[in-house]
Scaffold this motif. Structure first.
Motif, mmCIF file in Angstrom:
data_model
loop_
_atom_site.group_PDB
_atom_site.id
_atom_site.type_symbol
_atom_site.label_atom_id
_atom_site.label_comp_id
_atom_site.label_asym_id
_atom_site.label_seq_id
_atom_site.Cartn_x
_atom_site.Cartn_y
_atom_site.Cartn_z
ATOM 1 N N SER A 244 0.795 -1.240 0.000
ATOM 2 C CA SER A 244 0.000 0.000 0.000
ATOM 3 C C SER A 244 0.826 1.289 0.000
ATOM 4 O O SER A 244 0.608 2.173 -0.809
ATOM 5 C CB SER A 244 -0.984 0.041 1.181
ATOM 6 O OG SER A 244 -1.752 -1.137 1.198
ATOM 7 N N HIS B 237 -0.882 -5.268 -11.128
ATOM 8 C CA HIS B 237 -1.939 -4.293 -11.382
ATOM 9 C C HIS B 237 -1.339 -2.915 -11.189
ATOM 10 O O HIS B 237 -0.191 -2.783 -10.743
ATOM 11 C CB HIS B 237 -3.148 -4.523 -10.484
ATOM 12 C CG HIS B 237 -2.901 -4.369 -9.010
ATOM 13 N ND1 HIS B 237 -1.886 -5.024 -8.349
ATOM 14 C CD2 HIS B 237 -3.543 -3.632 -8.064
ATOM 15 C CE1 HIS B 237 -1.927 -4.711 -7.066
ATOM 16 N NE2 HIS B 237 -2.908 -3.850 -6.868
ATOM 17 N N ASP C 35 1.322 1.305 -5.358
ATOM 18 C CA ASP C 35 2.410 0.566 -4.695
ATOM 19 C C ASP C 35 3.009 -0.531 -5.575
ATOM 20 O O ASP C 35 3.947 -1.197 -5.170
ATOM 21 C CB ASP C 35 1.945 -0.004 -3.340
ATOM 22 C CG ASP C 35 0.673 -0.835 -3.442
ATOM 23 O OD1 ASP C 35 -0.236 -0.452 -4.206
ATOM 24 O OD2 ASP C 35 0.588 -1.870 -2.745
ATOM 25 N N HIS C 36 2.485 -0.679 -6.809
ATOM 26 C CA HIS C 36 3.033 -1.692 -7.714
ATOM 27 C C HIS C 36 3.673 -1.086 -8.968
ATOM 28 O O HIS C 36 4.238 -1.812 -9.781
ATOM 29 C CB HIS C 36 1.930 -2.699 -8.082
ATOM 30 C CG HIS C 36 1.387 -3.371 -6.858
ATOM 31 N ND1 HIS C 36 1.773 -4.620 -6.454
ATOM 32 C CD2 HIS C 36 0.536 -2.909 -5.892
ATOM 33 C CE1 HIS C 36 1.171 -4.925 -5.299
ATOM 34 N NE2 HIS C 36 0.416 -3.896 -4.949
ATOM 35 N N ASP D 65 -2.179 -8.420 -5.367
ATOM 36 C CA ASP D 65 -2.906 -8.328 -4.122
ATOM 37 C C ASP D 65 -4.145 -9.211 -4.274
ATOM 38 O O ASP D 65 -4.782 -9.196 -5.322
ATOM 39 C CB ASP D 65 -3.348 -6.902 -3.878
ATOM 40 C CG ASP D 65 -2.161 -5.913 -3.794
ATOM 41 O OD1 ASP D 65 -0.996 -6.335 -3.939
ATOM 42 O OD2 ASP D 65 -2.400 -4.717 -3.632
ATOM 43 N N HIS E 201 -7.080 -7.757 0.254
ATOM 44 C CA HIS E 201 -5.856 -8.363 0.811
ATOM 45 C C HIS E 201 -6.215 -9.534 1.720
ATOM 46 O O HIS E 201 -7.335 -9.637 2.209
ATOM 47 C CB HIS E 201 -5.044 -7.317 1.577
ATOM 48 C CG HIS E 201 -4.663 -6.156 0.717
ATOM 49 N ND1 HIS E 201 -3.723 -6.264 -0.279
ATOM 50 C CD2 HIS E 201 -5.151 -4.905 0.661
ATOM 51 C CE1 HIS E 201 -3.634 -5.099 -0.905
ATOM 52 N NE2 HIS E 201 -4.493 -4.258 -0.361
ATOM 53 N N HIS F 211 3.744 -7.974 1.192
ATOM 54 C CA HIS F 211 2.779 -6.880 1.153
ATOM 55 C C HIS F 211 2.408 -6.508 2.590
ATOM 56 O O HIS F 211 1.243 -6.341 2.942
ATOM 57 C CB HIS F 211 1.537 -7.282 0.334
ATOM 58 C CG HIS F 211 0.828 -6.121 -0.323
ATOM 59 N ND1 HIS F 211 -0.155 -5.405 0.314
ATOM 60 C CD2 HIS F 211 0.962 -5.542 -1.541
ATOM 61 C CE1 HIS F 211 -0.607 -4.457 -0.491
ATOM 62 N NE2 HIS F 211 0.056 -4.518 -1.627
HETATM 63 ZN ZN LIG Z 1 -0.722 -3.412 -3.261
#
Ligand SMILES: [Zn+2]
Ligand SMILES: [Zn+2]
Length: 441
Positions: free
Chosen positions: A11, A70, A74-75, A173, A231, A253
């Motif tokens: 996140s 995705h 955060d990715h 996630d 999550h 994560h």
């Molecule tokens: Zn994430």
């Protein structure tokens, strides 16, 4: 194959004295096959460290495959700081799920618009190619890669990577499809005894893996108030991985509010649970700098012999029929689907739905379970008995997550079963996943 963790936080990046052990950078994992093929799983802020290492210590030229689950921040946020992209002569092939609100290239370009970043995506000197993926099997530079949609409020894909006779599966996630993991009538612990077909498919996707890297952002207690956020809690992940015969499980994560002590305790509890499962599953919490060497064994995993198969759903407009006797719910769903460029029609009863389908065949039906008069199950049974509608994708919405209802839904032939309350992004992602799967069949 060598696997290195460059970012393990979920996140939001969380550097500081409380995250020194497990790390503060967001998702990024490097997988390197014996012949030097570079695979980067996600491009969170950890990609900065990886990029720096590649440009300062690596070969003069860098060719990489960047596999993005995705496009949540955060990715992807590390991509503009991934230094190999700034070197002429380097190449980067970027993969990600199709069916977000724009192409992968558009979304990545968006976070590098002038308002946010001084260099535009199309100004990067490296040769970059973009590959929008759906669920399927691919061969990339001699590496077998299978993809599968995850349960998250965005189009999200997990990757199963096979090279050097080992299998690494990357699943962030993701959250459980159902509150109840096991069927009450079956002994828990095997893939067959998992209740929801989504969770069963998830377990099958990781079956026999040497290493699974999985979202485990929460404790079981925390998850209760964070459902639909996309999550998992560690107990779900450990049990599914054990049932799937996974050898090693890296929980990742990590929640930005979890300090090192908290994660160490979560790891202790996850290990204790794995021990109780009795399959020899080795569980640990991934930390930045963690390096794992996976030795090739016998080739395993069913996907090894599968031919390539992909089906795109990005190229055409799909027609969705929404069936629900609650007008508010219909309005909400229609608005969301129209924003995703679907053609939408509606029906407020089972009979009206069947009439509508008879007049104009939709590509998918979003069907409420409990309705006055003819309910969703009866509609399902009629559809599955008809020649033209036998394979029509149907996504059933229900407030009932108990085992008899879930089983009745799947037994009646629903394609997917979504429990209320759900979030709208989660629903639209599930619609897209059903459509993509239907194209493959
Ligand atoms: Zn994430
Ligand atoms: Zn996400």
């Amino acid at each position: 194959m060598i696997v290195r963790f460059w970012g393990t936080r979920g996140s939001l990046a969380k550097p500081g004295p409380t995250t020194l052990r497990y790390g503060g950078n967001t998702s990024c994992v490097e997988a390197r096959s014996a012949d030097g093929t570079l695979i980067v799983l996600d491009c969170g802020t950890g990609a900065h460290g990886l990029g720096h290492r590649l440009t300062t210590e690596g070969a003069p030229r860098c060719d990489g495959h960047l596999m993005i689950t995705h496009t949540h921040w955060d990715h992807i946020q590390g991509f503009p700081f991934f230094s190999p992209a700034f070197v002429k002569g380097n190449t980067a092939a970027i993969y990600g799920p199709e069916g977000s609100r724009g192409s992968l290239q558009d979304v990545l370009a968006g976070q590098m618009e002038f308002t946010y970043f001084p260099v535009a995506l199309n100004q990067l000197p490296a040769a970059i190619t973009y590959h929008d993926l759906t669920e399927g099997d691919y061969t990339i530079d001699g590496v077998r890669v299978a993809t599968q949609f995850l349960n998250h409020p965005a189009m999200t894909i997990g990757y199963r990577v096979e090279a050097d006779g080992v299998v690494v599966v990357y699943l962030v996630d993701h959250e459980p499809f159902s509150d109840q993991l096991w069927r009450a009538s079956a002994a828990p612990g095997s893939i067959e005894s998992i209740l929801h077909e989504g969770d069963r498919r998830h377990a099958s996707f990781m079956a026999g893996a040497d290493l699974v890297i999985h979202d485990a952002q929460y404790t079981p207690q925390e998850y209760q108030s964070r459902k639909t956020w996309g999550h998992s809690a560690y107990d779900y992940v450990v049990q599914v991985a054990a049932a799937a015969g996974v050898r090693r499980l890296a929980l990742t994560h990590h929640d930005p509010t979890h300090d090192d002590h908290f994660i160490a305790e979560l790891e202790r509890e996850a290990r204790a649970l794995a021990q109780r499962c009795g399959t020899g599953l080795d569980v640990f919490c991934a930390y930045e700098g963690c390096e794992i060497v996976l030795e090739g064994g016998l080739p395993r995993g069913a996907t090894a012999t599968k031919p390539s198969r992909q089906a795109s759903v990005a190229q055409r407009t799909f027609h969705v029929l929404v069936v629900d006797d609650q007008p508010d719910m219909v309005t909400l769903i229609v608005r969301a689907l129209e924003s995703d460029h679907y053609t939408v029609s509606t029906a407020t009863s089972g009979q009206a739905a069947l009439r509508s389908i008879g007049e104009r065949m939709p590509d998918i039906v979003v069907l409420d379970y409990k309705m006055n008069g003819m309910d969703g199950l009866e509609v399902m049974k009629t559809l599955r008995a008809g020649d033209l509608t036998r394979l029509l994708p149907v996504l059933m919405l229900t407030a009932m997550s108990d085992e008899p209802s879930t089983r009745a839904g799947f037994d009646a032939g629903v394609t997917d079963y979504v429990t209320k309350p759900f979030s709208i992004p989660q629903l639209t992602a599930r619609v897209r996943a059903c459509l993509a799967r239907a194209q493959l069949q």
